[in-house]
Design a protein around this motif. Structure first.
Motif, PDB file in Angstrom:
ATOM      1  N   VAL A   2      42.947  63.469  89.265  1.00  0.00           N
ATOM      2  CA  VAL A   2      42.106  63.318  88.272  1.00  0.00           C
ATOM      3  C   VAL A   2      41.602  61.888  88.511  1.00  0.00           C
ATOM      4  N   LEU A   3      40.196  61.677  88.460  1.00  0.00           N
ATOM      5  CA  LEU A   3      39.469  60.572  88.806  1.00  0.00           C
ATOM      6  C   LEU A   3      39.012  60.090  87.352  1.00  0.00           C
ATOM      7  N   ASP A   4      39.636  59.006  86.744  1.00  0.00           N
ATOM      8  CA  ASP A   4      38.902  58.626  85.273  1.00  0.00           C
ATOM      9  C   ASP A   4      38.009  57.631  85.645  1.00  0.00           C
ATOM     10  N   LEU A   5      36.880  57.886  85.130  1.00  0.00           N
ATOM     11  CA  LEU A   5      35.602  57.024  85.596  1.00  0.00           C
ATOM     12  C   LEU A   5      35.220  55.780  84.835  1.00  0.00           C
ATOM     13  N   ARG A   6      36.283  55.520  83.942  1.00  0.00           N
ATOM     14  CA  ARG A   6      36.209  54.346  82.919  1.00  0.00           C
ATOM     15  C   ARG A   6      35.973  53.058  83.618  1.00  0.00           C
ATOM     16  N   CYS A   7      36.476  52.803  84.778  1.00  0.00           N
ATOM     17  CA  CYS A   7      36.139  51.596  85.792  1.00  0.00           C
ATOM     18  C   CYS A   7      35.124  51.845  86.706  1.00  0.00           C
ATOM     19  N   LEU A   8      34.509  53.074  86.932  1.00  0.00           N
ATOM     20  CA  LEU A   8      33.263  53.114  87.974  1.00  0.00           C
ATOM     21  C   LEU A   8      32.088  52.775  87.279  1.00  0.00           C
ATOM     22  N   GLU A   9      31.475  51.542  87.430  1.00  0.00           N
ATOM     23  CA  GLU A   9      30.180  51.160  87.069  1.00  0.00           C
ATOM     24  C   GLU A   9      28.911  51.550  88.107  1.00  0.00           C
ATOM     25  N   ASP A  10      29.275  51.657  89.172  1.00  0.00           N
ATOM     26  CA  ASP A  10      28.541  52.102  90.248  1.00  0.00           C
ATOM     27  C   ASP A  10      28.727  53.653  90.863  1.00  0.00           C
ATOM     28  N   PRO A  11      28.045  54.317  90.422  1.00  0.00           N
ATOM     29  CA  PRO A  11      28.520  55.853  90.871  1.00  0.00           C
ATOM     30  C   PRO A  11      28.295  56.095  92.377  1.00  0.00           C
ATOM     31  N   ALA A  12      27.171  55.365  92.584  1.00  0.00           N
ATOM     32  CA  ALA A  12      26.882  55.481  94.209  1.00  0.00           C
ATOM     33  C   ALA A  12      27.991  55.051  95.176  1.00  0.00           C
ATOM     34  N   ALA A  13      29.086  54.247  94.657  1.00  0.00           N
ATOM     35  CA  ALA A  13      30.012  53.803  95.500  1.00  0.00           C
ATOM     36  C   ALA A  13      30.855  54.989  95.706  1.00  0.00           C
ATOM     37  N   LEU A  14      30.852  55.798  94.679  1.00  0.00           N
ATOM     38  CA  LEU A  14      31.647  57.233  94.942  1.00  0.00           C
ATOM     39  C   LEU A  14      30.858  58.296  95.825  1.00  0.00           C
ATOM     40  N   ALA A  15      29.583  58.471  95.222  1.00  0.00           N
ATOM     41  CA  ALA A  15      28.779  59.621  95.755  1.00  0.00           C
ATOM     42  C   ALA A  15      28.413  59.389  97.134  1.00  0.00           C
ATOM     43  N   ASP A  16      28.238  58.171  97.588  1.00  0.00           N
ATOM     44  CA  ASP A  16      27.884  57.943  99.079  1.00  0.00           C
ATOM     45  C   ASP A  16      29.242  58.141 100.163  1.00  0.00           C
ATOM     46  N   GLN A  17      30.238  58.241  99.565  1.00  0.00           N
ATOM     47  CA  GLN A  17      31.338  58.609 100.294  1.00  0.00           C
ATOM     48  C   GLN A  17      31.782  60.150 100.448  1.00  0.00           C
ATOM     49  N   LEU A  18      31.054  60.858  99.740  1.00  0.00           N
ATOM     50  CA  LEU A  18      31.426  62.435  99.659  1.00  0.00           C
ATOM     51  C   LEU A  18      31.504  62.942 100.977  1.00  0.00           C
ATOM     52  N   PRO A  19      30.289  62.866 101.743  1.00  0.00           N
ATOM     53  CA  PRO A  19      30.301  63.454 103.279  1.00  0.00           C
ATOM     54  C   PRO A  19      31.347  63.191 103.864  1.00  0.00           C
ATOM     55  N   ALA A  20      31.880  61.807 103.754  1.00  0.00           N
ATOM     56  CA  ALA A  20      33.051  61.403 104.709  1.00  0.00           C
ATOM     57  C   ALA A  20      34.433  62.316 104.115  1.00  0.00           C
ATOM     58  N   LEU A  21      34.626  62.327 102.678  1.00  0.00           N
ATOM     59  CA  LEU A  21      35.590  63.129 102.104  1.00  0.00           C
ATOM     60  C   LEU A  21      35.527  64.672 102.573  1.00  0.00           C
ATOM     61  N   ARG A  22      34.397  65.117 102.826  1.00  0.00           N
ATOM     62  CA  ARG A  22      34.183  66.422 103.109  1.00  0.00           C
ATOM     63  C   ARG A  22      34.701  66.684 104.453  1.00  0.00           C
ATOM     64  N   ALA A  23      34.242  65.752 105.424  1.00  0.00           N
ATOM     65  CA  ALA A  23      34.440  65.921 106.713  1.00  0.00           C
ATOM     66  C   ALA A  23      36.088  65.511 107.061  1.00  0.00           C
ATOM     67  N   ALA A  24      36.488  64.598 106.092  1.00  0.00           N
ATOM     68  CA  ALA A  24      37.903  64.497 106.495  1.00  0.00           C
ATOM     69  C   ALA A  24      38.633  65.786 105.903  1.00  0.00           C
ATOM     70  N   LEU A  25      38.380  66.297 105.008  1.00  0.00           N
ATOM     71  CA  LEU A  25      39.218  67.208 104.529  1.00  0.00           C
ATOM     72  C   LEU A  25      38.843  68.667 105.208  1.00  0.00           C
ATOM     73  N   SER A  26      37.895  68.653 105.585  1.00  0.00           N
ATOM     74  CA  SER A  26      37.450  69.825 106.699  1.00  0.00           C
ATOM     75  C   SER A  26      38.276  69.995 108.175  1.00  0.00           C
ATOM     76  N   ARG A  27      38.348  68.710 108.543  1.00  0.00           N
ATOM     77  CA  ARG A  27      39.083  68.503 109.750  1.00  0.00           C
ATOM     78  C   ARG A  27      40.634  68.980 109.517  1.00  0.00           C
ATOM     79  N   GLU A  28      41.175  68.226 108.359  1.00  0.00           N
ATOM     80  CA  GLU A  28      42.340  68.730 108.148  1.00  0.00           C
ATOM     81  C   GLU A  28      42.706  70.121 107.808  1.00  0.00           C
ATOM     82  N   ALA A  29      41.631  70.802 107.131  1.00  0.00           N
ATOM     83  CA  ALA A  29      41.997  72.200 107.140  1.00  0.00           C
ATOM     84  C   ALA A  29      41.825  73.204 108.243  1.00  0.00           C
ATOM     85  N   GLU A  30      41.056  72.438 109.350  1.00  0.00           N
ATOM     86  CA  GLU A  30      40.989  73.233 110.422  1.00  0.00           C
ATOM     87  C   GLU A  30      42.048  73.274 111.266  1.00  0.00           C
ATOM     88  N   ALA A  31      42.734  71.930 111.036  1.00  0.00           N
ATOM     89  CA  ALA A  31      44.173  71.640 112.047  1.00  0.00           C
ATOM     90  C   ALA A  31      45.166  72.201 111.578  1.00  0.00           C
TER      91      ALA A  31
END
Length: 472
Positions: free
Chosen positions: A443-472
C-alpha cells in the motif's frame, strides 16, 4: 597457477587510462584498495572454482562499482508513502524552504552563533530564537536543546536531582526506542514518586505525596497512547495551584506539542505551550520536529528564573543545538508568527491538512502508469487509506487519505513477485520509495507525495528490477 599469473598487477591497473577518472574522483589510495579487493576475489574464484581470469576492463569496472557504492551517502532522501506523516524513522517533519535556505547560509562559513554583532562580544545562541518563542507562547524566557527528551532531562537534573519528582502513574510513558520516563528520571539522578493509578489520579494523590524531598511536580502529556473508560486526571490549573501553594516547581512535558491550535485547521486538538503556561505551569517542554514542523530540537519555555537555572547547568552545554538547527528553528518560528498562511508555508501542516479529494485525484492519475509498469507482475488499484499524524501525536485519530494497492499477480498458476519483494524493490529505487504491507498487498499512501513525477519517473526502473528478479 598459470592462470593466476595472467592477473594484472595493481600498479598496471592504476596506470591504465581508464583508471584516471577513478583516481580523480576517489583518490589513488581508495582506487588501489578497491583494485586489491577485486583482484583478491578473482584470485579466489580461479583457485576454488576454476573461473576464467577477468579482463582488465572488467576488473576496473568492478572496482568502479565498488567505489561508487562506497561513496554513495548513507543518509538519503526517500519518498514517504507509509501513511505516517511525521515518521520518526524517516526524519519526522520536512522543513520549509526558508529553513533549508537558512541552514545552507550558515553552514557555508562563519556565523554570529554566539557573538553579539551589536556589542562585539560573546553572545548566547538561544538569543536567535528566544524572543520568538516568548511571543508565540507568552513565556518569560526560553531555551533550546537537541531534542525533547534532552529538555526533560535538563529540567529534571536542574530542579530535582537528588530529590523526588511526582508523576501520575498513568503518565509514565515510553517513547520511541524503548526509552521510558522512569529511566530518564534515573539518568537525571531523580527519584520517581508515582501517585494514583493507571486510569485514575486525583488531586489528593499529589497533595499527599508532596513533602520535604519533593523537587518537582511533573505532568506528562499522553501523546502516544490513550486511556479511555473510567478515567480521571488532574488538570494543569489544579496541579499548578497545588504545587504553587507548597513552593514546588510545576513542569509539563507536552512531547509533540504544537504552537498552533490544530483544531483551527480541522485537525484533532492538541494542547499548546501557551495554554499550559496560562494554566499555571512554570515550565513547558516540547519538540521542534514534530507538530511544530521544524528541525529536531527540544524547547523549554516558562519562568525566567527557572530557565536561567537551566542555562547555568553544565549539562546544558552538552545538550545544546548547533548552528544549523538554530537557523532552521528560527525560520520555522517566524512562519508561526503568521498563522493565516501557516498551513500553506509549513510542509508538515500542509501535508496534515491536505484534502482527501486532492489525494484521491492524484491516485487516479497515477494508477494507469503504475498498472502499465507492473503489467503481468502485479495488479494495481486505487484504495482508501487512513493516514496517521505520527511521532506520538494523536495515535487514535486518523486522517482520510487515498493511495495505490499493489497485489502480487498469479497468471496461469505462476505467481508474480511477492508483496515483500515488491516493497524491497521500491526501497532500492534511486529515490527509495517506502510503503507498507497490508493484507498481502503493498500500500502506497499518497498523502505525503506532492510531486507525482518523483514516483512515475521511476516506474521503468521498478519494472526492470522486478522483471530481472522474475527471470532469475
Amino acid at each position: 597457477m598459470n592462470e593466476l599469473a595472467r592477473l594484472p598487477s595493481v600498479e598496471r591497473l592504476v596506470q591504465a587510462p581508464e583508471a584516471a577518472p577513478l583516481v580523480e574522483a576517489h583518490g589513488r589510495r581508495a582506487v588501489v584498495e578497491a583494485l586489491r579487493a577485486v583482484l583478491a576475489g578473482a584470485r579466489e574464484a580461479v583457485l576454488e572454482g576454476g573461473a576464467a581470469v577477468p579482463a582488465e576492463a572488467e576488473i576496473l569496472a568492478s572496482a568502479a562499482r565498488a567505489l561508487a557504492a562506497e561513496a554513495a551517502p548513507s543518509l538519503r532522501p526517500v519518498l514517504n508513502l507509509t501513511g505516517t506523516v511525521l515518521h520518526t524513522n524517516l526524519g519526522r517533519a520536512p522543513l520549509p524552504e526558508a529553513a533549508v535556505d537558512a541552514v545552507a547560509a550558515v553552514a557555508r562559513g562563519a556565523s554570529n552563533l554566539e557573538f553579539s554583532l551589536d556589542e562585539g562580544r560573546r553572545g548566547d545562541r538561544d538569543d536567535h530564537v528566544e524572543d520568538r518563542l516568548r511571543r508565540l507562547t507568552g513565556a518569560e524566557a526560553a531555551t533550546v536543546v537537541n531534542n525533547n527528551a534532552a529538555a526533560v532531562l535538563l529540567v529534571l537534573d536542574t530542579l530535582a536531582r537528588g530529590r523526588e519528582a511526582i508523576v501520575s502513574r498513568g503518565e509514565l510513558i515510553e517513547i520511541g526506542g524503548a526509552f521510558r520516563m522512569p529511566e530518564i528520571m534515573e539518568g537525571a539522578g531523580v527519584r520517581l514518586r508515582e501517585v494514583g493509578t493507571t486510569n485514575r489520579t486525583h488531586a489528593r494523590d499529589f497533595e499527599g505525596a508532596i513533602g520535604e524531598a519533593t523537587g518537582l511536580v511533573l505532568k506528562v502529556h499522553k501523546s502516544n497512547y490513550e486511556i479511555s473508560g473510567f478515567t480521571k486526571e488532574v488538570p494543569e490549573r489544579e496541579l499548578a495551584a497545588i504545587a504553587r501553594a507548597r513552593g514546588i516547581p510545576f513542569a509539563v512535558d507536552l512531547g509533540s506539542g504544537s504552537l498552533a491550535d490544530l483544531a483551527g485547521f480541522g485537525l484533532p486538538h492538541e494542547p499548546t505551550p501557551r495554554a499550559c503556561l496560562e494554566a499555571g505551569a512554570d515550565l513547558v517542554t516540547f519538540s521542534g520536529d514534530k507538530l511544530l514542523g521544524g528541525p529536531q530540537a527540544g524547547l523549554v519555555v516558562g519562568r525566567a528564573d527557572l530557565v536561567a537555572r537551566l542555562k547555568r547547568n553544565p549539562l546544558k552545554r552538552a545538550l545544546r543545538c548547533d548552528k544549523m538547527t538554530i537557523a532552521a528553528l528560527s525560520e520555522v518560528l517566524r512562519l508561526h508568527l503568521d498563522p493565516p498562511r501557516l498551513a500553506t508555508r509549513l510542509p508538515a501542516l500542509r501535508l496534515l491538512t491536505r484534502p482527501e479529494p486532492e489525494i484521491r485525484a492524484m491516485a487516479d492519475a497515477l494508477m494507469p502508469a503504475v498498472a502499465s509498469a507492473l503489467s503481468g507482475l502485479a495488479a494495481v488499484e486505487r484504495v482508501e487509506c487512513a493516514s496517521q499524524i505520527g511521532s506520538g501525536a494523536q495515535p487514535v485519530d486518523l486522517l482520510p487519505s487515498a493511495g495505490l494497492a499493489i497485489a502480487p499477480l498469479t497468471d496461469g498458476g505462476v505467481a508474480g513477485p511477492s508483496a515483500s519483494r515488491i516493497l524491497a524493490a521500491l526501497r532500492r529505487l534511486p529515490l527509495p520509495v517506502v510503503g507498507r504491507i497490508a493484507k498481502d498487498r503493498v500500500v502506497l499512501d499518497l498523502r505525503c507525495l506532492e510531486d507525482p513525477a518523483a514516483l512515475a519517473d521511476q516506474l521503468p526502473a521498478l519494472r526492470a528490477a522486478l522483471s530481472r528478479e522474475a527471470e532469475a
